[in-house]
Design a protein around this motif. Structure first.
Motif, PDB file in Angstrom:
ATOM      1  N   CYS A  85       0.816  -1.214   0.000  1.00 11.30           N
ATOM      2  CA  CYS A  85       0.000   0.000   0.000  1.00 11.30           C
ATOM      3  C   CYS A  85       0.849   1.262   0.000  1.00 11.30           C
ATOM      4  O   CYS A  85       0.575   2.207  -0.737  1.00 11.30           O
ATOM      5  CB  CYS A  85      -0.932  -0.015   1.220  1.00 11.30           C
ATOM      6  SG  CYS A  85      -2.080   1.389   1.272  1.00 11.30           S
ATOM      7  N   GLU A  86       1.919   1.305   0.812  1.00  8.68           N
ATOM      8  CA  GLU A  86       2.717   2.520   0.938  1.00  8.68           C
ATOM      9  C   GLU A  86       3.493   2.848  -0.331  1.00  8.68           C
ATOM     10  O   GLU A  86       3.895   3.994  -0.541  1.00  8.68           O
ATOM     11  CB  GLU A  86       3.675   2.388   2.119  1.00  8.68           C
ATOM     12  CG  GLU A  86       2.959   2.383   3.473  1.00  8.68           C
ATOM     13  CD  GLU A  86       3.934   2.233   4.623  1.00  8.68           C
ATOM     14  OE1 GLU A  86       4.952   2.951   4.623  1.00  8.68           O
ATOM     15  OE2 GLU A  86       3.690   1.400   5.503  1.00  8.68           O
ATOM     16  N   PHE A  89       0.305   4.119  -2.887  1.00  8.11           N
ATOM     17  CA  PHE A  89      -0.487   5.308  -2.561  1.00  8.11           C
ATOM     18  C   PHE A  89       0.291   6.204  -1.604  1.00  8.11           C
ATOM     19  O   PHE A  89       1.033   5.732  -0.747  1.00  8.11           O
ATOM     20  CB  PHE A  89      -1.817   4.910  -1.915  1.00  8.11           C
ATOM     21  CG  PHE A  89      -2.634   3.953  -2.726  1.00  8.11           C
ATOM     22  CD1 PHE A  89      -3.336   4.387  -3.839  1.00  8.11           C
ATOM     23  CD2 PHE A  89      -2.690   2.600  -2.388  1.00  8.11           C
ATOM     24  CE1 PHE A  89      -4.084   3.504  -4.597  1.00  8.11           C
ATOM     25  CE2 PHE A  89      -3.439   1.704  -3.141  1.00  8.11           C
ATOM     26  CZ  PHE A  89      -4.134   2.158  -4.250  1.00  8.11           C
ATOM     27  N   TYR A  90       0.080   7.515  -1.762  1.00 10.87           N
ATOM     28  CA  TYR A  90       0.727   8.499  -0.902  1.00 10.87           C
ATOM     29  C   TYR A  90      -0.326   9.488  -0.415  1.00 10.87           C
ATOM     30  O   TYR A  90      -1.180   9.931  -1.186  1.00 10.87           O
ATOM     31  CB  TYR A  90       1.824   9.241  -1.672  1.00 10.87           C
ATOM     32  CG  TYR A  90       2.451  10.374  -0.895  1.00 10.87           C
ATOM     33  CD1 TYR A  90       3.405  10.121   0.085  1.00 10.87           C
ATOM     34  CD2 TYR A  90       2.084  11.699  -1.133  1.00 10.87           C
ATOM     35  CE1 TYR A  90       3.987  11.153   0.806  1.00 10.87           C
ATOM     36  CE2 TYR A  90       2.661  12.733  -0.421  1.00 10.87           C
ATOM     37  CZ  TYR A  90       3.611  12.456   0.550  1.00 10.87           C
ATOM     38  OH  TYR A  90       4.176  13.481   1.263  1.00 10.87           O
ATOM     39  N   GLY A  91      -0.256   9.827   0.861  1.00 13.85           N
ATOM     40  CA  GLY A  91      -1.199  10.807   1.396  1.00 13.85           C
ATOM     41  C   GLY A  91      -2.627  10.315   1.255  1.00 13.85           C
ATOM     42  O   GLY A  91      -2.967   9.193   1.639  1.00 13.85           O
ATOM     43  N   ASN A  92      -3.472  11.156   0.694  1.00 14.67           N
ATOM     44  CA  ASN A  92      -4.889  10.804   0.540  1.00 14.67           C
ATOM     45  C   ASN A  92      -5.219  10.272  -0.855  1.00 14.67           C
ATOM     46  O   ASN A  92      -6.363  10.329  -1.294  1.00 14.67           O
ATOM     47  CB  ASN A  92      -5.769  12.018   0.841  1.00 14.67           C
ATOM     48  CG  ASN A  92      -5.485  13.184  -0.101  1.00 14.67           C
ATOM     49  OD1 ASN A  92      -4.579  13.113  -0.942  1.00 14.67           O
ATOM     50  ND2 ASN A  92      -6.244  14.247   0.019  1.00 14.67           N
ATOM     51  N   GLN A  93      -4.211   9.752  -1.562  1.00 15.16           N
ATOM     52  CA  GLN A  93      -4.458   9.242  -2.918  1.00 15.16           C
ATOM     53  C   GLN A  93      -5.485   8.112  -2.918  1.00 15.16           C
ATOM     54  O   GLN A  93      -6.347   8.043  -3.803  1.00 15.16           O
ATOM     55  CB  GLN A  93      -3.154   8.759  -3.555  1.00 15.16           C
ATOM     56  CG  GLN A  93      -2.203   9.870  -3.963  1.00 15.16           C
ATOM     57  CD  GLN A  93      -0.905   9.343  -4.542  1.00 15.16           C
ATOM     58  OE1 GLN A  93      -0.655   8.138  -4.565  1.00 15.16           O
ATOM     59  NE2 GLN A  93      -0.055  10.237  -5.013  1.00 15.16           N
ATOM     60  N   SER A 132      -1.478   5.945   5.291  1.00 17.60           N
ATOM     61  CA  SER A 132      -1.194   7.220   4.627  1.00 17.60           C
ATOM     62  C   SER A 132      -0.181   8.027   5.422  1.00 17.60           C
ATOM     63  O   SER A 132       0.756   8.616   4.867  1.00 17.60           O
ATOM     64  CB  SER A 132      -2.486   8.031   4.457  1.00 17.60           C
ATOM     65  OG  SER A 132      -3.410   7.343   3.637  1.00 17.60           O
ATOM     66  N   SER A 135       3.252   6.513   5.079  1.00 13.57           N
ATOM     67  CA  SER A 135       3.837   6.801   3.772  1.00 13.57           C
ATOM     68  C   SER A 135       4.446   8.199   3.755  1.00 13.57           C
ATOM     69  O   SER A 135       5.562   8.409   3.272  1.00 13.57           O
ATOM     70  CB  SER A 135       2.765   6.679   2.687  1.00 13.57           C
ATOM     71  OG  SER A 135       3.296   6.958   1.412  1.00 13.57           O
ATOM     72  N   ARG A 136       3.719   9.176   4.303  1.00  4.27           N
ATOM     73  CA  ARG A 136       4.248  10.536   4.378  1.00  4.27           C
ATOM     74  C   ARG A 136       5.500  10.581   5.255  1.00  4.27           C
ATOM     75  O   ARG A 136       6.501  11.230   4.915  1.00  4.27           O
ATOM     76  CB  ARG A 136       3.193  11.472   4.966  1.00  4.27           C
ATOM     77  CG  ARG A 136       2.026  11.785   4.041  1.00  4.27           C
ATOM     78  CD  ARG A 136       1.055  12.709   4.745  1.00  4.27           C
ATOM     79  NE  ARG A 136      -0.119  12.988   3.956  1.00  4.27           N
ATOM     80  CZ  ARG A 136      -0.232  13.987   3.091  1.00  4.27           C
ATOM     81  NH1 ARG A 136       0.809  14.783   2.895  1.00  4.27           N
ATOM     82  NH2 ARG A 136      -1.340  14.192   2.410  1.00  4.27           N
TER      83      ARG A 136
END
Length: 447
Positions: A85-86, A89-93, A132, A135-136
């Motif tokens: 997942c990380e 997707f990044y942030g709120n993607q 999320s 990831s950030r």
């Protein structure tokens, strides 16, 4: 398993130069395969290489292809399985893409959820929020570590950290790469060495500037002697540039570059991310290069490559550029420097001393470094004293009785500009409308 789901696999790795593509692909694919065991098979694969997780899916080629395939009623897959997942997707993607997946009735399976994401499931929503944030955090932590390491490498080791070599230098090998992993991959350490064809021209430019010659005069002589500009000399690195002559900007950039003193310099530029459409952030971001203030530059503690100019001469050249005293030794002061904008072409007006007093002019893109364009408007001249009278009157109408210095301070504090078209003045918001002069480069023959 004829009644199982048909899955499209999506994975991503950021940098093809420093990661093994096959290894990254295999472990992500293995994660996905284990997750869907007993539920179906992977029938389509989409794997992005060399694209940051911060880029929206619309700007990653394989992710964009996957989104396009969703709209095809004859697509080969029923659901999507993610390798990690990380990485995907990044942030709120993820939350931004879920309505698209839901519109086409496509489930998204995530290893971190041990199955498909269920919209409205509070446990799943909380897990997505945590992923999320992680990831950030990973991006920020990686950026901090990388920046700190590069800062130390530039300052303490004087290491060449990549990028285009300055005009006047070329890259040569300087032994094995200091990073063992990079050395095993065959990478070599690089350093800057003088280019026999271009280094003498750089030295000549500094010598001429030290005598007090203007940048325009130096530029004109380069062009009159048909010295190839940097972009003309290095076509491979400058395929996006079409101008084949020297410009004021390119000469000034060379005279301001401290790397010619033999010191390595890092962090002169930065990359900012700006929304493509401020009204629609979901469309993604673009990267914009900007210059950092000199206080943010990192300069090596010692000389690490052959200098083309002595350090004391380089400092003296900066003084020539910054003070520019009058013939009698006095310092000319322009209170409105940087605040005057031409109402005819939108360019920032130049400070110009005429008839023993400060003024401003716009030549609409013309400079003494190139032939005049007969189609351009005539030069626009504006006196500073008359402009200050107008400004004082404008502030007086608002009930403010200010001297000329306070008037100028108010303009700068509120990011205002003075727009003049020769028939009058008006105040407007500060905007850098000055067209960018194409950067250019290179020579070949000596003078």
């Amino acid at each position: 398993m004829s009644d199982g789901l048909r899955f499209a696999f999506y994975g991503r790795m950021s940098t093809k130069d420093h990661q093994d593509r096959q290894t990254s692909y295999l472990w992500q694919h293995e994660n996905a395969s284990e997750l869907i065991t007993g539920h179906g098979l992977i029938v389509a694969e989409f794997f992005d290489v060399g694209y940051s997780r911060r880029l929206p899916w619309s700007q990653r080629p394989k992710a964009r292809d996957l989104l396009a395939a969703l709209a095809d009623p004859n697509r080969s897959f029923d659901a999507i399985v993610i390798g990690e997942c990380e990485r995907a997707f990044y942030g709120n993607q993820f939350s931004g893409l879920m309505p698209i997946f839901a519109r086409y009735g496509v489930q998204v399976w995530l290893p971190e959820l041990c199955g498909p994401y269920e919209p409205g499931n509070p446990v799943h929503d909380l897990a997505i929020l945590q992923l999320s944030a992680q990831s950030r955090r990973e991006v920020l932590r990686s950026r901090f570590r990388t920046t700190a390491a590069m800062r130390a490498q530039a300052r303490e080791q004087g290491r060449y950290l990549g990028g285009r070599p300055p005009y006047g230098y070329r890259l040569t090998e300087a032994g094995p790469h200091p990073n063992r992993a990079d050395a095993r991959r065959g990478r070599r350490r690089l350093r800057l060495d003088p280019d026999p064809a271009t280094a003498p021209v750089v030295t000549w430019m500094f010598t001429q500037r030290l005598t007090g010659r203007s940048i325009a005069s130096i530029t004109r002589e380069l062009n009159e002697n048909h010295v190839p500009c940097p972009s003309d000399e290095d076509r491979e690195r400058n395929s996006h540039r079409t101008n084949e002559t020297w410009s004021l900007r390119s000469v000034a950039a060379i005279l301001e570059n401290p790397r010619y003193t033999g010191h390595e310099v890092w962090n002169r530029q930065r990359t900012d991310r700006e929304p493509i459409d401020p009204a629609a952030p979901s469309r993604g971001y673009r990267e914009v290069l900007r210059w950092n203030p000199s206080s943010d530059w990192v300069i090596s503690a010692r000389v690490v490559h052959p200098p083309l100019v002595r350090e004391q001469d380089f400092i003296a050249v900066q003084a020539v550029r910054s003070t520019r005293p009058a013939a009698d030794g006095s310092q000319r002061v322009y209170l409105l420097a940087g605040l005057m904008q031409c109402g005819l072409c939108g360019r920032r007006m130049d400070a110009h001393w005429v008839n023993h007093r400060p003024g401003y002019r716009c030549r609409h893109g013309h400079s003494s470094a190139k032939p005049a364009d007969t189609a351009r408007p005539g030069n626009l001249y504006v006196r500073e004293d008359e402009t200050l009278v107008y400004l004082s009157g404008q502030f007086a109408r608002l009930g403010a009785d200010l001297n000329q210095h306070n008037v100028v301070k108010q303009l700068r504090d509120h990011d205002m500009t003075i727009i003049c078209d020769g028939g009058g003045w008006m105040l407007g918001a500060m905007a850098d409308a000055t067209p960018q002069i194409p950067s250019q480069r290179r020579p070949d023959q000596l003078f």
